[in-house]
Design a protein around this motif. Sequence first.
Motif, PDB file in Angstrom:
ATOM      1  N   THR A  27     -29.238  45.833  21.117  1.00 48.05           N
ATOM      2  CA  THR A  27     -29.808  45.584  19.797  1.00 48.05           C
ATOM      3  C   THR A  27     -31.201  46.221  19.734  1.00 48.05           C
ATOM      4  OG1 THR A  27     -30.882  43.521  20.449  1.00 48.05           O
ATOM      5  CG2 THR A  27     -28.582  43.363  19.656  1.00 48.05           C
ATOM      6  N   ARG A  28     -31.771  46.225  18.555  1.00 46.71           N
ATOM      7  CA  ARG A  28     -33.134  46.743  18.411  1.00 46.71           C
ATOM      8  C   ARG A  28     -34.100  45.922  19.261  1.00 46.71           C
ATOM      9  NH1 ARG A  28     -34.031  49.957  13.531  1.00 46.71           N
ATOM     10  NH2 ARG A  28     -32.124  51.201  13.402  1.00 46.71           N
ATOM     11  N   GLY A  29     -33.848  44.636  19.395  1.00 46.14           N
ATOM     12  CA  GLY A  29     -34.696  43.803  20.249  1.00 46.14           C
ATOM     13  C   GLY A  29     -34.672  44.276  21.692  1.00 46.14           C
ATOM     14  N   ASP A  30     -33.491  44.703  22.169  1.00 44.00           N
ATOM     15  CA  ASP A  30     -33.390  45.239  23.534  1.00 44.00           C
ATOM     16  C   ASP A  30     -34.232  46.506  23.678  1.00 44.00           C
ATOM     17  OD1 ASP A  30     -31.510  43.286  24.464  1.00 44.00           O
ATOM     18  OD2 ASP A  30     -29.916  44.409  23.438  1.00 44.00           O
ATOM     19  N   LEU A  31     -34.234  47.337  22.634  1.00 46.35           N
ATOM     20  CA  LEU A  31     -35.020  48.579  22.690  1.00 46.35           C
ATOM     21  C   LEU A  31     -36.514  48.276  22.738  1.00 46.35           C
ATOM     22  CD1 LEU A  31     -33.119  50.916  20.194  1.00 46.35           C
ATOM     23  CD2 LEU A  31     -32.661  50.459  22.613  1.00 46.35           C
ATOM     24  N   VAL A  32     -36.941  47.275  21.983  1.00 42.44           N
ATOM     25  CA  VAL A  32     -38.353  46.883  21.993  1.00 42.44           C
ATOM     26  C   VAL A  32     -38.739  46.376  23.382  1.00 42.44           C
ATOM     27  CG1 VAL A  32     -40.024  45.212  21.081  1.00 42.44           C
ATOM     28  CG2 VAL A  32     -38.480  46.434  19.529  1.00 42.44           C
ATOM     29  N   ARG A  33     -37.884  45.525  23.956  1.00 37.07           N
ATOM     30  CA  ARG A  33     -38.181  45.001  25.303  1.00 37.07           C
ATOM     31  C   ARG A  33     -38.205  46.131  26.335  1.00 37.07           C
ATOM     32  NH1 ARG A  33     -35.563  40.846  22.874  1.00 37.07           N
ATOM     33  NH2 ARG A  33     -33.460  41.507  23.387  1.00 37.07           N
ATOM     34  N   ALA A  35     -38.911  49.285  25.754  1.00 38.99           N
ATOM     35  CA  ALA A  35     -40.131  50.070  25.504  1.00 38.99           C
ATOM     36  C   ALA A  35     -41.327  49.420  26.181  1.00 38.99           C
ATOM     37  CB  ALA A  35     -40.372  50.217  24.001  1.00 38.99           C
ATOM     38  N   GLY A  36     -41.429  48.109  26.070  1.00 39.46           N
ATOM     39  CA  GLY A  36     -42.542  47.398  26.705  1.00 39.46           C
ATOM     40  C   GLY A  36     -42.496  47.498  28.213  1.00 39.46           C
ATOM     41  N   ALA A  37     -41.311  47.396  28.779  1.00 34.51           N
ATOM     42  CA  ALA A  37     -41.173  47.446  30.242  1.00 34.51           C
ATOM     43  C   ALA A  37     -41.403  48.855  30.778  1.00 34.51           C
ATOM     44  CB  ALA A  37     -39.786  46.957  30.651  1.00 34.51           C
ATOM     45  N   SER A  38     -40.959  49.868  30.024  1.00 35.43           N
ATOM     46  CA  SER A  38     -41.033  51.245  30.523  1.00 35.43           C
ATOM     47  C   SER A  38     -42.306  51.970  30.082  1.00 35.43           C
ATOM     48  CB  SER A  38     -39.825  52.041  30.025  1.00 35.43           C
ATOM     49  OG  SER A  38     -39.899  52.233  28.610  1.00 35.43           O
ATOM     50  N   GLY A  39     -42.938  51.477  29.038  1.00 33.11           N
ATOM     51  CA  GLY A  39     -44.106  52.171  28.501  1.00 33.11           C
ATOM     52  C   GLY A  39     -43.726  53.321  27.573  1.00 33.11           C
ATOM     53  N   ASP A  40     -42.439  53.448  27.224  1.00 26.76           N
ATOM     54  CA  ASP A  40     -41.972  54.520  26.340  1.00 26.76           C
ATOM     55  C   ASP A  40     -41.888  53.976  24.916  1.00 26.76           C
ATOM     56  OD1 ASP A  40     -40.662  56.459  24.877  1.00 26.76           O
ATOM     57  OD2 ASP A  40     -39.048  56.755  26.317  1.00 26.76           O
ATOM     58  N   PHE A  41     -42.953  54.184  24.152  1.00 31.40           N
ATOM     59  CA  PHE A  41     -43.025  53.670  22.788  1.00 31.40           C
ATOM     60  C   PHE A  41     -42.756  54.756  21.746  1.00 31.40           C
ATOM     61  CE2 PHE A  41     -45.612  50.802  25.354  1.00 31.40           C
ATOM     62  CZ  PHE A  41     -45.034  49.588  25.020  1.00 31.40           C
ATOM     63  N   ASN A  42     -42.018  55.790  22.114  1.00 32.64           N
ATOM     64  CA  ASN A  42     -41.666  56.846  21.178  1.00 32.64           C
ATOM     65  C   ASN A  42     -40.995  56.207  19.956  1.00 32.64           C
ATOM     66  OD1 ASN A  42     -40.347  58.995  19.794  1.00 32.64           O
ATOM     67  ND2 ASN A  42     -40.313  60.197  21.667  1.00 32.64           N
ATOM     68  N   PRO A  43     -41.475  56.486  18.742  1.00 34.43           N
ATOM     69  CA  PRO A  43     -40.939  55.815  17.561  1.00 34.43           C
ATOM     70  C   PRO A  43     -39.478  56.131  17.243  1.00 34.43           C
ATOM     71  CG  PRO A  43     -42.635  57.406  16.945  1.00 34.43           C
ATOM     72  CD  PRO A  43     -42.633  57.325  18.437  1.00 34.43           C
ATOM     73  N   ILE A  60     -32.369  55.514  18.278  1.00 37.49           N
ATOM     74  CA  ILE A  60     -31.521  55.688  19.457  1.00 37.49           C
ATOM     75  C   ILE A  60     -32.101  54.927  20.650  1.00 37.49           C
ATOM     76  CG2 ILE A  60     -30.650  57.921  18.683  1.00 37.49           C
ATOM     77  CD1 ILE A  60     -32.542  59.239  20.777  1.00 37.49           C
ATOM     78  N   ALA A  61     -31.194  54.528  21.529  1.00 36.73           N
ATOM     79  CA  ALA A  61     -31.595  53.877  22.775  1.00 36.73           C
ATOM     80  C   ALA A  61     -32.281  54.910  23.668  1.00 36.73           C
ATOM     81  CB  ALA A  61     -30.385  53.289  23.479  1.00 36.73           C
ATOM     82  N   HIS A  62     -33.177  54.454  24.490  1.00 37.02           N
ATOM     83  CA  HIS A  62     -33.831  55.310  25.477  1.00 37.02           C
ATOM     84  C   HIS A  62     -32.762  55.870  26.422  1.00 37.02           C
ATOM     85  CE1 HIS A  62     -36.760  52.337  24.144  1.00 37.02           C
ATOM     86  NE2 HIS A  62     -37.733  53.143  24.534  1.00 37.02           N
TER      87      HIS A  62
END
Length: 149
Positions: A27-33, A35-43, A60-62
């Motif tokens: 889900t989008r929530g998984d992508l936000v989490r 991003a926080g864990a990996s430091g990849d905040f690409n919009p 898209i998912a990382h």
Amino acid sequence: MSTPLTPGSAAAVAKGDALPSFEVRLTRGDLVRYAGASGDFNPIHWSDRVAGVAGLPGVIAHGMLSMALAGRVLTAWTGDPAAVRSYGTRFTRPVVVPDDDAGAVVELGGTVAEVREQDGVRVAVVDLTAVFDGRTVLGRARAEVVLPH
């Protein structure tokens, strides 16, 4: 092809064996989490507007998240993350994650391509699969796993 393997069955393995498969819902929530864990905040991983401007069909998912999810096939099977000797892949298609509660379902699995003895250690070469919307999202996803004796 042999009977599908069960988790923890890495000791008795042969070419053609299927590793246990499973599905993951992103889900989008998984992508936000992630991003926080990996430091990849690409919009492109959270903004529909930016993803569209970039020519993507949606958020898209990382790629590294997709790779990590496929790697879970190995660790679930062996029960030992340290057994993974190497793992590489190419990112071939994105996992588009809609802005809803259903998210995107990725089907994950693997097949033993080869078992060999290398420097006194048994090694399984595993081809991994990650499928979204009926199409593979990883290309040449291959890992080497040290097998117990």
